[in-house]
Design an enzyme around this catalytic site. Structure first.
Site, PDB file in Angstrom:
ATOM      1  CG  ASN A 180      -1.769   1.290   1.466  1.00 57.77           C
ATOM      2  OD1 ASN A 180      -2.797   1.365   0.706  1.00 57.77           O
ATOM      3  ND2 ASN A 180      -1.542   2.271   2.292  1.00 57.77           N
ATOM      4  CD  GLU A 181      -1.759   5.851   0.580  1.00 58.05           C
ATOM      5  OE1 GLU A 181      -1.104   6.406   1.338  1.00 58.05           O
ATOM      6  OE2 GLU A 181      -2.716   5.984   0.438  1.00 58.05           O
TER       7      GLU A 181
ATOM      8  CG  ASN B 296      -4.719   3.986  -1.671  1.00 53.61           C
ATOM      9  OD1 ASN B 296      -5.744   3.090  -1.938  1.00 53.61           O
ATOM     10  ND2 ASN B 296      -3.849   3.805  -0.748  1.00 53.61           N
TER      11      ASN B 296
ATOM     12  CE1 TYR C  96      -5.221  13.986   3.918  1.00 57.37           C
ATOM     13  CE2 TYR C  96      -5.846  11.792   2.882  1.00 57.37           C
ATOM     14  CZ  TYR C  96      -5.754  12.759   3.882  1.00 57.37           C
ATOM     15  OH  TYR C  96      -5.890  12.156   5.271  1.00 57.37           O
TER      16      TYR C  96
ATOM     17  CD1 TRP D 280      -9.283   6.298   5.142  1.00 57.05           C
ATOM     18  CD2 TRP D 280      -8.684   4.199   4.655  1.00 57.05           C
ATOM     19  NE1 TRP D 280      -8.358   5.969   5.873  1.00 57.05           N
ATOM     20  CE2 TRP D 280      -7.905   4.569   5.720  1.00 57.05           C
ATOM     21  CE3 TRP D 280      -8.486   2.883   3.985  1.00 57.05           C
ATOM     22  CZ2 TRP D 280      -7.078   3.629   6.223  1.00 57.05           C
ATOM     23  CZ3 TRP D 280      -7.415   2.101   4.736  1.00 57.05           C
ATOM     24  CH2 TRP D 280      -6.693   2.350   5.956  1.00 57.05           C
TER      25      TRP D 280
ATOM     26  CE  LYS E 204      -8.787  10.945   5.137  1.00 51.23           C
ATOM     27  NZ  LYS E 204      -7.820  11.016   6.512  1.00 51.23           N
TER      28      LYS E 204
END
Length: 688
Positions: free
Chosen positions: A425-426, A476, A482, A561, A582
């Site tokens: 992930n990320e 994502n 963001y 999310w 969130k």
């Protein structure tokens, strides 16, 4: 090209004989498991000599496991939670009746490095905070006498162990169950990365038949050779035998393991069809020592196949299924990761109520009960390892990431709910070290389980190297949060789909923060790092996102999310320090936020109406809007006992501009559907 998957593992076939006798019988019991959760003592420091049996731990804190030492400081903000060593000790007296058995000490989850002793004998060390693990304790345990287990645990940062860092708290401790397993010396293997030792590969599943390869890894721990047969039985939900297979006898030398595959065919199978019909069989493998049943392992079997097509998305058993997914962490308010079974059930009850049918267990392996519940309730699951943010360019780190992938796959191989293995992930850096490890993991998934998809969640480029190792892509994308460049993912998804039409595209994360005590009429996008996260903005964002997602069937899956607020000790935003807000449900699971009901209106047919902004009870402006989510054919509004009007809606949103009077205002909405009525009400007080 569409990708097709059956539950799988690459295996070597062995000769078998086949017999089939339909009957309604239960599998025999051959193992004994003793729960060891109660009666531990704990100290949050490193203590010399604590592994020795005679060590005096009377000054330590009495506790039970599951337990974490970060239940409070891991959620209070400031990044100052304790990351270091803690010790656990427990006295126990195993039954003398276990004589002749092999004894395994099993830990279901400890974060993150564990050193384990029994009676001063070190059993081993485990590195990794999320998978279960076992140690052979046979030679260390004294039957019928007092024994001491000592466990040294540390959650300190370690450059050799994933995750190195992440946007969640790394709760330290023995936070899942501990047990002692007693098995016959001739048994299914218990040392296979914590897996069950029995692996069910579905080679072909249609409405007419299902062909299954059952691989058993077994071990003869006797001092003499044994003549061994494997008897495998598949039973339906009523206990009726639907397939059966017994191997020819084979001689297995002392202190030797073996692996064997049996092939079975189930005629006219009842397939596992997600939430529509989560039908489960049970497959039991009996290890036979002559006529004696030495060991039995029973595993869930849900018969299904899945495809992902770049144009039409995800299908289950040839039927398109729109994956209405959420992400979920495993922590709870004031508990960290030490979560009891009843609370896992509550989480699934809440997801069921909202209409969720897909779950990403972000960003790590979660409790076996989570995957069991997903099997039983028909969720399609994305399970992943904790390769988050960064990697260490070292052989030790790569080996640990691969170890955690082996553990994830083998421990969860037989869960029909799992369709996707997440390799990370990320990652923040698109460099050689990162791409090397992602490629290793993608190839590992293919070798271990060619019947499922590998996937990866990226927040970097759409078609760069990071996004291209796995079978299917997850993105994502936080538009409106963001990234303020758009109010939703529609334009981005269309552009990527047009640019790379062969790419399978999923939306692995999207969402916005929301406080249930902060409210604003028609809010602008908040500063994400500020303390102001009005609930109404989360509503607007999710309305925009779902309207765009729902018209793009090429998205193979979308995952909000997050389902629940969760602890991030480093965060200082929203109404509470140390929290990611969130979630669609509060950290304590006490309040369903407004957006929960937006998805409930779109993802279920449950008849209801729900007044949004209901908790904004103290008002200072007379002019406002009443907005309702619901599944009604029509909804009528009453303000202070006076009927305003009745409305219909094509998008599950009903709204009215109103003017409040000074003092208390009673808002009542009544929905009708199929001749039934259902209401909701709130009181807003206007002060000027």
């Amino acid at each position: 090209m569409a990708r097709f998957r059956l539950l799988g593992l690459s295996l070597i076939l062995a000769a078998t004989s086949f017999a089939f006798v339909p009957a309604a019988v239960a599998a025999p019991e051959a193992r004994q498991e003793t729960n060891l959760d109660a009666g531990w003592r704990f100290v949050r420091s490193d203590v010399a000599g604590a592994e020795t049996p005679g060590f005096n731990d009377s000054a330590w804190t009495a506790t039970n496991v599951p337990h974490t030492w970060n239940a409070q400081d891991g959620q209070d903000g400031g990044s100052n939670y304790y990351r270091g060593v803690g010790w656990y000790r427990k006295h126990f007296t195993p039954s003398a009746g276990l004589a002749g058995k092999k004894l395994w000490l099993q830990f279901d989850g400890v974060n993150s490095v564990s050193d384990v002793w029994v009676n001063g004998t070190k059993l081993g060390q485990h590195k990794g905070g999320f998978a279960g693990f076992r140690f052979d304790a046979t030679n260390a345990v004294r039957l019928g006498a007092d024994n001491v287990i000592a466990v040294k645990v540390t959650n300190a940062a370690n450059a050799d162990i994933a995750p190195l860092q992440a946007d969640f708290t790394f709760y330290g401790g023995i936070y899942r169950d501990v047990s002692l397993l007693a098995v016959d010396p001739l048994s299914v293997r218990l040392g296979d990365y914590g897996g069950p030792g029995v692996y069910l590969r579905q080679r072909a599943v249609t409405a007419a038949s299902a062909d299954i390869d059952v691989t058993t890894k077994a071990w003869n721990n006797f001092a003499v050779s044994k003549s061994v047969r494997l008897h495998t039985v598949v039973r339906d939900a009523a206990g009726t035998v639907v397939a059966e297979n017994t191997t020819a006898a084979r001689s297995v030398a002392a202190a030797t393991g073996f692996e064997q595959v049996q092939r079975l065919t189930i005629r006219n199978p009842h397939r596992w069809q997600g939430k529509e019909d989560p039908y489960l069989y049970k497959a039991s493998v009996e290890v036979l020592d002559g006529a004696r049943v030495a060991d039995v392992v029973t595993q869930p079997l849900g018969l299904r196949s899945s495809t992902v097509d770049p144009a039409s998305g995800f299908s289950l058993n040839g039927k398109h299924l729109s994956l209405h997914g959420v992400n979920a962490h495993q922590d709870r308010l004031d508990q960290g990761w030490a979560v009891p079974p009843s609370q896992h059930v509550q989480d699934f009850d809440l997801m069921d109520e909202m209409g969720v049918n897909a779950l990403r267990t972000a960003h790590y392996q979660q409790a076996q009960q989570v995957y069991d519940l997903a099997d039983q309730r028909g969720y399609v699951v994305w399970a992943e390892i904790p390769l988050v943010d960064k990697v260490t360019d070292s052989a030790a780190f790569r080996a640990n990431a691969q170890q955690q992938m082996y553990e994830l796959i083998r421990q969860n191989f037989n869960h029909p709910s799992i369709a996707f293995w997440g390799i990370g992930n990320e990652q923040r850096t698109n460099d050689a070290a990162t791409n090397t490890i992602l490629d290793l993991l993608a190839q590992q998934v293919k070798a271990e389980d060619s019947g499922r998809f590998s996937t990866y969640a990226t927040n970097q480029g759409d078609t760069d190297a990071l996004s291209s190792h796995a079978d299917v892509s997850g993105y994502n994308r936080y538009y409106g949060w963001y990234n303020k460049s758009a109010t939703g993912p529609g334009a981005w998804a269309d552009a990527l789909h047009a640019k790379d039409p062969a790419r399978e595209i999923g939306l692995s994360e999207y969402g916005a923060g929301a406080s249930i005590i902060q409210h604003e009429e028609n809010p602008a996008p908040p500063v994400t790092t500020s303390r102001w996260h009005p609930e109404e903005y989360q509503n607007i964002l999710h309305e925009n996102h779902w309207k765009q997602i729902s018209t793009r069937p090429f998205l193979w899956g979308t995952f909000v999310w997050n389902m629940f607020d969760f602890g991030v000790d480093s965060r200082s935003e929203g109404d509470t320090l140390g929290r990611n807000d969130k979630g669609l449900v509060t950290y304590d699971r006490a309040v369903r936020k407004d957006s929960f009901y937006w998805y409930k209106a779109n993802w279920t047919t449950t008849p209801f109406v729900y007044l949004t902004s209901r908790r904004w009870t103290q008002r200072t402006a007379a002019a406002t809007t009443v907005k309702v989510y619901g599944t009604a054919d029509s909804v009528s509004l009453s303000l202070n006992g006076t009927q305003v009007s009745s409305k219909t809606s094509a998008d599950h949103i009903f709204s009215w501009p109103v003017t409040l009077k000074p003092g208390a205002n009673v808002i009542t909405v009544t929905g009708t559907r199929g001749g039934q009525t259902f209401t909701d009400t709130a009181t807003w007080t206007l002060t000027q």
